[in-house]
Write an enzyme that holds these catalytic residues in place. Structure first.
Site, PDB file in Angstrom:
ATOM      1  N   ASN A 177       0.866  -1.186   0.000  1.00 20.42           N
ATOM      2  CA  ASN A 177       0.000   0.000   0.000  1.00 20.42           C
ATOM      3  C   ASN A 177       0.900   1.233   0.000  1.00 20.42           C
ATOM      4  OD1 ASN A 177      -1.865   1.990   0.407  1.00 20.42           O
ATOM      5  ND2 ASN A 177      -2.330   1.447   2.534  1.00 20.42           N
ATOM      6  N   TRP A 178       1.042   1.837  -1.172  1.00 20.38           N
ATOM      7  CA  TRP A 178       1.959   2.980  -1.295  1.00 20.38           C
ATOM      8  C   TRP A 178       1.383   4.268  -0.723  1.00 20.38           C
ATOM      9  CZ3 TRP A 178       4.264   2.600  -6.991  1.00 20.38           C
ATOM     10  CH2 TRP A 178       5.108   1.475  -7.052  1.00 20.38           C
ATOM     11  N   LYS A 179       0.105   4.255  -0.414  1.00 19.83           N
ATOM     12  CA  LYS A 179      -0.569   5.467   0.077  1.00 19.83           C
ATOM     13  C   LYS A 179      -0.328   6.621  -0.925  1.00 19.83           C
ATOM     14  CE  LYS A 179      -0.173   3.549   4.640  1.00 19.83           C
ATOM     15  NZ  LYS A 179      -0.137   3.731   6.064  1.00 19.83           N
ATOM     16  N   HIS A 182      -9.664   1.463   4.847  1.00 18.11           N
ATOM     17  CA  HIS A 182      -8.382   1.679   5.531  1.00 18.11           C
ATOM     18  C   HIS A 182      -8.603   2.696   6.662  1.00 18.11           C
ATOM     19  CE1 HIS A 182      -4.287   2.932   6.335  1.00 18.11           C
ATOM     20  NE2 HIS A 182      -3.911   1.790   5.805  1.00 18.11           N
ATOM     21  N   GLU A 201      -6.941   5.131   7.684  1.00 22.49           N
ATOM     22  CA  GLU A 201      -6.703   6.535   7.335  1.00 22.49           C
ATOM     23  C   GLU A 201      -7.939   7.131   6.673  1.00 22.49           C
ATOM     24  OE1 GLU A 201      -3.030   5.926   5.227  1.00 22.49           O
ATOM     25  OE2 GLU A 201      -2.073   5.453   7.145  1.00 22.49           O
ATOM     26  N   GLU A 234      -5.633  -4.585  10.973  1.00 29.40           N
ATOM     27  CA  GLU A 234      -4.641  -3.518  11.095  1.00 29.40           C
ATOM     28  C   GLU A 234      -4.939  -2.673  12.328  1.00 29.40           C
ATOM     29  OE1 GLU A 234      -2.531  -2.448   7.260  1.00 29.40           O
ATOM     30  OE2 GLU A 234      -4.376  -1.303   7.259  1.00 29.40           O
ATOM     31  N   GLY A 259       2.222   2.710  10.808  1.00 26.18           N
ATOM     32  CA  GLY A 259       3.161   3.821  10.607  1.00 26.18           C
ATOM     33  C   GLY A 259       3.873   4.264  11.873  1.00 26.18           C
ATOM     34  N   SER A 263       3.193  -1.586  10.557  1.00 28.43           N
ATOM     35  CA  SER A 263       4.649  -1.587  10.789  1.00 28.43           C
ATOM     36  C   SER A 263       5.313  -2.925  10.481  1.00 28.43           C
ATOM     37  CB  SER A 263       4.969  -1.141  12.231  1.00 28.43           C
ATOM     38  OG  SER A 263       4.505   0.172  12.442  1.00 28.43           O
TER      39      SER A 263
HETATM   40  P1  PGA Z   1       2.656   0.683   7.690  1.00 28.00           P
HETATM   41  O1  PGA Z   1       1.209   0.871   7.040  1.00 28.00           O
HETATM   42  O2  PGA Z   1       3.208  -0.607   7.167  1.00 28.00           O
HETATM   43  O3  PGA Z   1       3.431   1.882   7.217  1.00 28.00           O
HETATM   44  O4  PGA Z   1       2.474   0.660   9.165  1.00 28.00           O
HETATM   45  C1  PGA Z   1       0.326  -0.190   6.938  1.00 28.00           C
HETATM   46  C2  PGA Z   1      -0.975   0.279   6.366  1.00 28.00           C
HETATM   47  O5  PGA Z   1      -1.379   1.413   6.592  1.00 28.00           O
HETATM   48  O6  PGA Z   1      -1.648  -0.465   5.651  1.00 28.00           O
END
Ligand code: PGA
Length: 238
Positions: free
Chosen positions: A8-10, A92, A94, A162, A168, A200
């Site tokens: 997931n590159w966001k 997600h 976010e 998650e 993150g 993470s």
């Molecule tokens: P991260 O993100 O690996 O940077 O913690 C995971 C995610 O948001 O799917």
């Protein structure tokens, strides 16, 4: 059942050239591996990466819940499907937090995605506050039941556990806690539904989630922008 590893590159990287470079390096190194590897770049990169995707699967990070019409700024599941995209991440944390996405909207997005033939990765997880209040299972149950409400065919559904506090932060969830949550989630899905872990993930901790916590794959954010590290993660779960 093949392991599913998602990048997931966001909202990264910020140039087309860099996106091409990371994509190529990942693709060249995972093509022959047994796991299913899916790269989810920003929407605007899907188009040109789709012409180079042979040997690797593309996914989107979100989608709208209507096929077409007057929805300024939104992206249709049919539009991404038309590009050869096979997966979509829905719900997600976010998006739930920053864009106030509700379980009801998430449910609509999942239904529409399944209808057009996309595979779905539904993200669920508790916040730190919810965890401290002992509400982890309650939150997981609510997000899964409402997110998958009125859906009977689970063939194209995958769940990503998650924990929000692990995303993150470098503070990845322990194997035992992950195992508990994965086992809890299992009761709401089919035996063949893949349950991934995300939060993470690095090459040093990735294998444990598969071998010890019982996950069927990983959702990788930050570490997926470093092609070498991401390839290591994929290889660690082979
Ligand atoms: P991260 O993100 O690996 O940077 O913690 C995971 C995610 O948001 O799917």
């Amino acid at each position: 059942m093949k392991n599913l590893v998602i990048a997931n590159w966001k909202m990264n990287p910020v140039s087309k050239e860099k996106a091409k470079e990371i994509f190529k390096e990942i693709k060249n190194n995972v093509e022959d591996l047994a796991s299913e590897v899916v790269v989810c770049p920003p929407f605007i990169y899907l188009s040109f990466l789709s012409s180079e995707k042979k040997g690797i699967i593309l996914g989107a990070q979100d989608v709208f819940f209507e096929e077409k019409g007057s929805f300024t700024g939104e992206i249709s599941p049919l539009e991404i499907k038309d590009l050869g995209v096979e997966y979509v991440i829905v719900g997600h944390s976010e998006r739930r937090k920053l864009f106030n996405e509700t379980d009801e909207q998430i449910n609509k997005k999942i239904k529409k995605s399944l209808e057009v033939g996309l595979n779905v990765i539904l993200c669920v997880g508790e916040t730190e506050e919810e965890k401290n209040q002992g509400k982890t299972n309650e939150i997981l149950e609510k997000q899964i039941k409402q997110g998958l409400s009125q859906i009977n065919d689970f063939e194209n559904i995958n769940i990503a556990y998650e924990p929000v506090w692990a995303i993150g932060t470098g503070n990845n969830c322990s194997v035992d806690e992950t195992k508990n949550s994965i086992n809890f989630i299992r009761q709401f899905v089919k035996p063949e539904t893949r349950i991934l872990y995300g939060g993470s993930v690095k090459s040093e901790n990735s294998a444990d989630y598969i071998e010890k916590a019982g996950a069927n794959g990983l959702l990788v954010g930050r570490a997926s922008l470093d092609a070498e590290e991401f390839v290591k993660i994929v290889k660690s779960v082979e």
